[in-house]
Motif scaffolding. Structure first.
Motif, PDB file in Angstrom:
ATOM      1  N   ARG A  67       0.848  -1.198   0.000  1.00  0.00           N
ATOM      2  CA  ARG A  67       0.000   0.000   0.000  1.00  0.00           C
ATOM      3  C   ARG A  67       0.880   1.243   0.000  1.00  0.00           C
ATOM      4  O   ARG A  67       0.420   2.348  -0.298  1.00  0.00           O
ATOM      5  N   VAL A  68       2.141   1.066   0.375  1.00  0.00           N
ATOM      6  CA  VAL A  68       3.108   2.170   0.394  1.00  0.00           C
ATOM      7  C   VAL A  68       3.879   2.165  -0.918  1.00  0.00           C
ATOM      8  O   VAL A  68       4.376   1.127  -1.360  1.00  0.00           O
ATOM      9  N   LYS A  69       3.982   3.331  -1.552  1.00  0.00           N
ATOM     10  CA  LYS A  69       4.639   3.453  -2.855  1.00  0.00           C
ATOM     11  C   LYS A  69       5.741   4.509  -2.779  1.00  0.00           C
ATOM     12  O   LYS A  69       5.724   5.391  -1.918  1.00  0.00           O
ATOM     13  N   LEU A  70       6.661   4.422  -3.718  1.00  0.00           N
ATOM     14  CA  LEU A  70       7.792   5.353  -3.756  1.00  0.00           C
ATOM     15  C   LEU A  70       8.009   5.851  -5.174  1.00  0.00           C
ATOM     16  O   LEU A  70       8.026   5.064  -6.124  1.00  0.00           O
ATOM     17  N   ILE A  71       8.179   7.157  -5.294  1.00  0.00           N
ATOM     18  CA  ILE A  71       8.672   7.781  -6.522  1.00  0.00           C
ATOM     19  C   ILE A  71       9.954   8.511  -6.149  1.00  0.00           C
ATOM     20  O   ILE A  71       9.959   9.351  -5.242  1.00  0.00           O
ATOM     21  N   ALA A  72      11.053   8.175  -6.828  1.00  0.00           N
ATOM     22  CA  ALA A  72      12.340   8.829  -6.564  1.00  0.00           C
ATOM     23  C   ALA A  72      12.731   9.648  -7.789  1.00  0.00           C
ATOM     24  O   ALA A  72      12.826   9.115  -8.899  1.00  0.00           O
ATOM     25  N   ASN A  73      12.940  10.939  -7.599  1.00  0.00           N
ATOM     26  CA  ASN A  73      13.289  11.833  -8.703  1.00  0.00           C
ATOM     27  C   ASN A  73      14.774  11.748  -9.030  1.00  0.00           C
ATOM     28  O   ASN A  73      15.602  11.426  -8.176  1.00  0.00           O
ATOM     29  N   THR A  74      15.117  12.106 -10.257  1.00  0.00           N
ATOM     30  CA  THR A  74      16.516  12.088 -10.679  1.00  0.00           C
ATOM     31  C   THR A  74      17.319  13.232 -10.059  1.00  0.00           C
ATOM     32  O   THR A  74      18.536  13.137  -9.923  1.00  0.00           O
ATOM     33  N   ARG A  75      16.636  14.318  -9.709  1.00  0.00           N
ATOM     34  CA  ARG A  75      17.282  15.467  -9.062  1.00  0.00           C
ATOM     35  C   ARG A  75      16.242  16.219  -8.258  1.00  0.00           C
ATOM     36  O   ARG A  75      15.060  15.844  -8.251  1.00  0.00           O
ATOM     37  N   ASN A  76      16.660  17.257  -7.576  1.00  0.00           N
ATOM     38  CA  ASN A  76      15.732  18.092  -6.813  1.00  0.00           C
ATOM     39  C   ASN A  76      15.002  19.026  -7.774  1.00  0.00           C
ATOM     40  O   ASN A  76      15.611  19.919  -8.369  1.00  0.00           O
ATOM     41  N   PHE A  77      13.698  18.813  -7.920  1.00  0.00           N
ATOM     42  CA  PHE A  77      12.903  19.638  -8.826  1.00  0.00           C
ATOM     43  C   PHE A  77      12.143  20.753  -8.111  1.00  0.00           C
ATOM     44  O   PHE A  77      11.279  21.398  -8.707  1.00  0.00           O
ATOM     45  N   GLY A  78      12.453  20.999  -6.840  1.00  0.00           N
ATOM     46  CA  GLY A  78      11.872  22.131  -6.141  1.00  0.00           C
ATOM     47  C   GLY A  78      10.607  21.797  -5.370  1.00  0.00           C
ATOM     48  O   GLY A  78      10.036  20.723  -5.497  1.00  0.00           O
ATOM     49  N   GLN A  79      10.176  22.773  -4.553  1.00  0.00           N
ATOM     50  CA  GLN A  79       9.063  22.573  -3.632  1.00  0.00           C
ATOM     51  C   GLN A  79       7.703  22.683  -4.289  1.00  0.00           C
ATOM     52  O   GLN A  79       6.685  22.394  -3.651  1.00  0.00           O
ATOM     53  N   MET A  80       7.632  23.132  -5.528  1.00  0.00           N
ATOM     54  CA  MET A  80       6.354  23.216  -6.221  1.00  0.00           C
ATOM     55  C   MET A  80       6.123  22.000  -7.107  1.00  0.00           C
ATOM     56  O   MET A  80       5.073  21.349  -7.045  1.00  0.00           O
ATOM     57  N   ARG A  81       7.100  21.676  -7.914  1.00  0.00           N
ATOM     58  CA  ARG A  81       6.906  20.672  -8.957  1.00  0.00           C
ATOM     59  C   ARG A  81       6.843  19.248  -8.397  1.00  0.00           C
ATOM     60  O   ARG A  81       5.985  18.449  -8.802  1.00  0.00           O
ATOM     61  N   SER A  82       7.736  18.896  -7.495  1.00  0.00           N
ATOM     62  CA  SER A  82       7.789  17.520  -7.011  1.00  0.00           C
ATOM     63  C   SER A  82       6.530  17.108  -6.249  1.00  0.00           C
ATOM     64  O   SER A  82       5.929  16.073  -6.560  1.00  0.00           O
ATOM     65  N   PRO A  83       6.076  17.876  -5.235  1.00  0.00           N
ATOM     66  CA  PRO A  83       4.836  17.476  -4.552  1.00  0.00           C
ATOM     67  C   PRO A  83       3.635  17.400  -5.491  1.00  0.00           C
ATOM     68  O   PRO A  83       2.802  16.490  -5.367  1.00  0.00           O
ATOM     69  N   THR A  84       3.560  18.340  -6.437  1.00  0.00           N
ATOM     70  CA  THR A  84       2.423  18.342  -7.353  1.00  0.00           C
ATOM     71  C   THR A  84       2.449  17.114  -8.254  1.00  0.00           C
ATOM     72  O   THR A  84       1.400  16.499  -8.522  1.00  0.00           O
TER      73      THR A  84
END
Length: 315
Positions: A67-84
């Protein structure tokens, strides 16, 4: 391993960056609160390229409970884009967004869900007080004032985005295709009614905050720029006012000449004001055109993912 249902009723999205001290605890706390409601759920962590053990910890949780999932980004995309981006990946009929450091209390989750079951489309948690220094407080108040003055739609003070959004709201925000999504302002833009719940901000559970004066300033300016057409028109207003003053200066030059006085100072002031007026008028027109181009060419991906855990092939 605990098995998830294919269509959860509730999705909880938790953005994180270097939260190895909080990841396991916030996961346990959130699951405990959601299970009180009897709703099926998925819990999505989206990691913004942590440099500590956050991803490893969450990955191990995923292996025990899918039930727990993970998305790992390639870099820090900032406080707006990543949560959205994390919110857009949610499959629940309602989505709850919250921080990983317990500054958004998990205990409010049952109340969010209760109000949603009663028909609310958006329920936001609003902090009663902000514990910050005088400089940050002044900057925050100035940001709210600018948003009220120049923003296309008002934001709710002290609402950070912590709350519940019906899936129809999420899809409406996603359809706006905003490349730098100031999410809590976009919620207002959709026009859906918003309910609020006031809460006292608890202390951070562990680790260090990633926000400082400059990151908060960048966040505020990005939000204002992304949600304000009126701000781009400010040079137009300045240009029109300056050109009006130019007319008065030329009238003053004519008046002094008719009374036998030298009009040179009036003419010099008028020509100077004319130049500035035309310059601001030009900048204002360019700004409006840039905004129009931006509205027509949105399409930049919010993030680029490095890894997904516990998502099915069609997700």
């Amino acid at each position: 391993m605990l098995k998830k249902t294919s269509a959860p009723e509730i999705s909880i999205v938790i953005p994180c960056l270097n939260e190895e001290e909080n990841a396991r605890a916030i996961c346990d706390a959130v699951i405990a609160e959601v299970e009180k409601t009897g709703c099926s759920f998925e819990l999505i962590f989206i990691d913004n390229c942590s440099s500590d053990q956050t991803v490893s910890i969450i990955r191990s949780i995923c292996h025990r409970d899918d039930r727990v999932k993970l998305i790992a980004n390639t870099r820090n995309f900032g406080q707006m884009r990543s949560p959205t981006h994390g919110i857009y990946q949610a499959k629940g009929r309602a989505v709850i967004n919250m921080c990983a450091d317990f500054q958004d209390p998990p205990a409010l989750i049952p109340e969010f869900i209760r109000r949603w079951h009663e028909g609310a489309k958006i329920v936001l948690g609003v902090r009663e007080t902000e514990k910050s220094g005088s400089v940050l407080t002044a900057c925050r108040n100035a940001s709210y004032a600018l948003q009220r003055k120049f923003g296309d739609y008002p934001i709710i003070p002290n609402a950070t985005g912590f709350g519940l959004y019906d899936a129809s709201v999420v899809r409406a925000v996603e359809a706006l295709n905003e490349p730098e999504p100031f999410f809590r302002a976009l919620l207002v833009e959709t026009g859906f009614p918003i309910e609020t719940i006031a809460f006292k901000r608890p202390e951070r559970a562990g680790g260090k905050t990633k926000n400082n004066f400059f990151s908060l300033l960048d966040f505020a300016l990005s939000g204002l720029a992304g949600s304000s057409r009126g701000l781009l028109r400010v040079p137009l207003y300045v240009g029109f006012v300056t050109l009006s003053v130019t007319v008065l200066s030329f009238v003053g030059a004519i008046w002094t000449a008719l009374h036998g006085l030298s009009p040179l100072m009036w003419l010099f002031a008028g020509l100077l004001e004319l130049q500035f007026g035309l310059l601001f008028l030009f900048f204002g027109l360019v700004g409006v055109q840039i905004r129009a181009i931006s509205d027509r060419t949105r399409g930049t991906p919010l993030v680029i993912e490095r890894e997904r855990v516990n998502f099915t092939e069609d997700e």
